[in-house]
Design an enzyme around this catalytic site. Sequence first.
Site, mmCIF file in Angstrom:
data_model
loop_
_atom_site.group_PDB
_atom_site.id
_atom_site.type_symbol
_atom_site.label_atom_id
_atom_site.label_comp_id
_atom_site.label_asym_id
_atom_site.label_seq_id
_atom_site.Cartn_x
_atom_site.Cartn_y
_atom_site.Cartn_z
ATOM 1 N N HIS A 116 0.818 -1.218 0.000
ATOM 2 C CA HIS A 116 0.000 0.000 0.000
ATOM 3 C C HIS A 116 0.851 1.266 0.000
ATOM 4 O O HIS A 116 0.355 2.343 -0.339
ATOM 5 C CB HIS A 116 -0.972 0.002 1.183
ATOM 6 N N ASP A 146 0.013 -7.548 1.422
ATOM 7 C CA ASP A 146 0.508 -6.180 1.561
ATOM 8 C C ASP A 146 2.036 -6.128 1.574
ATOM 9 O O ASP A 146 2.639 -5.395 2.349
ATOM 10 C CB ASP A 146 -0.055 -5.526 2.830
ATOM 11 N N SER A 219 4.691 2.669 7.878
ATOM 12 C CA SER A 219 4.323 1.515 7.068
ATOM 13 C C SER A 219 5.483 1.052 6.200
ATOM 14 O O SER A 219 6.118 1.844 5.508
ATOM 15 C CB SER A 219 3.137 1.850 6.167
#
Length: 477
Positions: A116, A146, A219
């Site tokens: 992402h 992911d 992230s």
Amino acid sequence: MQRITRQVSMWLMLVLATFAVQAAQARELPDFTELVKQAAPGVVNISTTQEVQRRSMGPWGGSSQDVPEIFRHFFGDQIPFGPGQQGGNDGGTAERHSLGSGFIISQDGYILTNAHVVDGADKIVVRLNDRRELKAKLVGEDKKTDVAVLKVDAKDLPTLNIGNSDDLEVGEWVAAIGSPFGFDHSVTSGIVSAIDRTLPTDTYVPFIQTDVAINPGNSGGPLFNLDGKVVGINSQIFTRSGGFMGLSFAIPINVAMDIADQLKATGHVSRGWLGVVIQPVSRDLAESFGMKDSHGALIAEVAQDSPAAKAGLQAGDIILGVNGDAVDQSSKLPRLIGKVAPGETVSLKVLRNGKERTQKVTVGDWPESDQQAMQDQQGQGPQTRLGVAVSDLDSRQLERLGLDHGVRIMQVDPSGAAAAAGIQSGDIIVSVAQQSIDSAEQLASVIESVKSSSVVPVRLVRDGHSLFVALRLGGNE
């Protein structure tokens, strides 16, 4: 005088004891300084650029790009617009920027991050610890886990040591390095709160839950154990405020590296596929199937021409194990099957009609397209002991639904047994107590034969997907 001296001595002893306890506690707390010195060079900042349609007006009266830099720095592509100020499309394009983290896994420039972080990016720039900025290309991404792999053109890069996430234990100290809100190489620490955690939208990742402070920009960054080895990729947080609230989730590094190896080799990921729709076995469903405990994965639907269909698996079967690994929760089945290479044969432990059996299935490859939803039709029908009005389906309606039998629920009595079981108007009942239902009259007959206070499984088709509910019936009316 002696009394005062004695009191002072006792007070001093108490103070010294307190300092000793605090010093002992301080010595027991982990020291991350050496870990950070060794690992920081292998952690990178990732910035992406994506071309998007420009919004005509922002809250400052001009283009959405003409905002104070301080807001752009913290909000990134989430720049707030006031009511009525978003405007329309002026026909131009603008650049949307976002930030994330990653880490180097090979000296020749392979970098691991979240899918992402780079999804939809037209340009990816990696900034190293020594402030060098390198353009990166996307080698491949897997949205189901992911995970994404990037490649930069460089040599002799500092790499991180990869650990074994299977060895993690709850309560173990861990640390994260990343770029929250663009602040490079920020270090936070905490403990492992839980392992093998399932999130509602992620069936292929047994997440590591921690209380390490993670915020937007973290992230894709690494999660370390005390040995300085990467055990996870920081991926998600649970939040109601938009910021850290004590619940962070990381992808186990064993899962991520398996995906990375496939992406580096072929650019895509192959994962095992049975071709079944599953659901959890609730306590009521377990009782209705004659089980003592609620465990396993209940097959609600079997796709046509799928590996499961070819092996003879049926709706109503409960998968209890895969190659000797127990399926204690339904969410575990996709992970176990997903790890199997397409074309390999697995041994399933299956409960069917109250008896356990072993079923061999040759696993297929995950298909590219999702199943199409079926359309509902209208009708009328009689009232049954269920507390519902149902209607028969003619051959044309069944064909459009992709079924060969079943009846449609037209109305549901809110106080009836069907409503209590979760049956809704528009559902198609295809079986009750493992008996196929071909007509409204047959449904009434089967329901009438069920003993009072019994719990039976009912198979439904809802919005094109099959599921089971546990129906608990009262006395005959």
